[in-house]
Design a protein around this motif. Structure first.
Motif, short mmCIF file in Angstrom:
data_model
loop_
_atom_site.label_atom_id
_atom_site.label_comp_id
_atom_site.label_asym_id
_atom_site.label_seq_id
_atom_site.Cartn_x
_atom_site.Cartn_y
_atom_site.Cartn_z
N UNK A 101 0.82 -1.18 0.00
CA UNK A 101 0.00 0.00 0.00
C UNK A 101 0.87 1.25 0.00
N UNK A 102 1.90 1.28 0.87
CA UNK A 102 2.74 2.47 0.93
C UNK A 102 3.55 2.64 -0.35
N UNK A 103 4.00 1.54 -0.90
CA UNK A 103 4.76 1.62 -2.15
C UNK A 103 3.88 2.14 -3.27
N UNK A 157 3.26 5.80 -2.87
CA UNK A 157 4.46 6.53 -3.26
C UNK A 157 4.62 6.62 -4.76
N UNK A 158 4.33 5.53 -5.46
CA UNK A 158 4.41 5.54 -6.92
C UNK A 158 3.39 6.50 -7.52
N UNK A 175 3.75 7.99 -11.27
CA UNK A 175 3.91 6.76 -12.03
C UNK A 175 2.58 6.15 -12.47
N UNK A 176 1.47 6.69 -12.01
CA UNK A 176 0.18 6.15 -12.42
C UNK A 176 -0.90 6.39 -11.39
N UNK A 226 -0.09 10.37 3.70
CA UNK A 226 1.32 10.75 3.79
C UNK A 226 1.90 11.09 2.42
N UNK A 227 1.33 10.54 1.36
CA UNK A 227 1.87 10.71 0.02
C UNK A 227 1.28 11.92 -0.69
#
Length: 83
Positions: free
Chosen positions: A1-3, A6-7, A12-13, A27-28
């Motif tokens: 989920x965090x990755x 972040x993407x 990135x999409x 947070x993102x």
């Protein structure tokens, strides 16, 4: 989920996540847009072996979930308690 968050934040999409996960991506600095269609439902279960005692941690988790449901804890948009 965090990755994934972040993407998305890095451009990135996009992604689709369950309503319970949405607030955890704050947070993102992403934007959440509620999907109206298609309506997707998913049941989440607690499964245990009735012949084995629960560990203290598992018993505590089950107790928290049970009490939250009984008290009608407010869930994020798109989530609901069921019997």
């Amino acid at each position: 989920m965090w990755s994934v968050a972040g993407l998305v934040a890095a451009g990135a999409g996009v992604t689709v996540v369950p309503a319970l996960v949405g607030p955890l991506t704050a947070f993102a600095d992403t934007v959440l847009i509620e999907l109206v269609e298609p309506v997707v439902t998913r049941d989440t279960w607690v499964i245990r072996d009735p012949l084995r005692p629960l560990s203290p941690a598992a018993a505590g988790l089950l107790d928290v979930i049970t009490h939250a449901q009984r008290r009608g804890l407010a869930l994020p948009t798109g989530c609901e308690w069921s019997a």
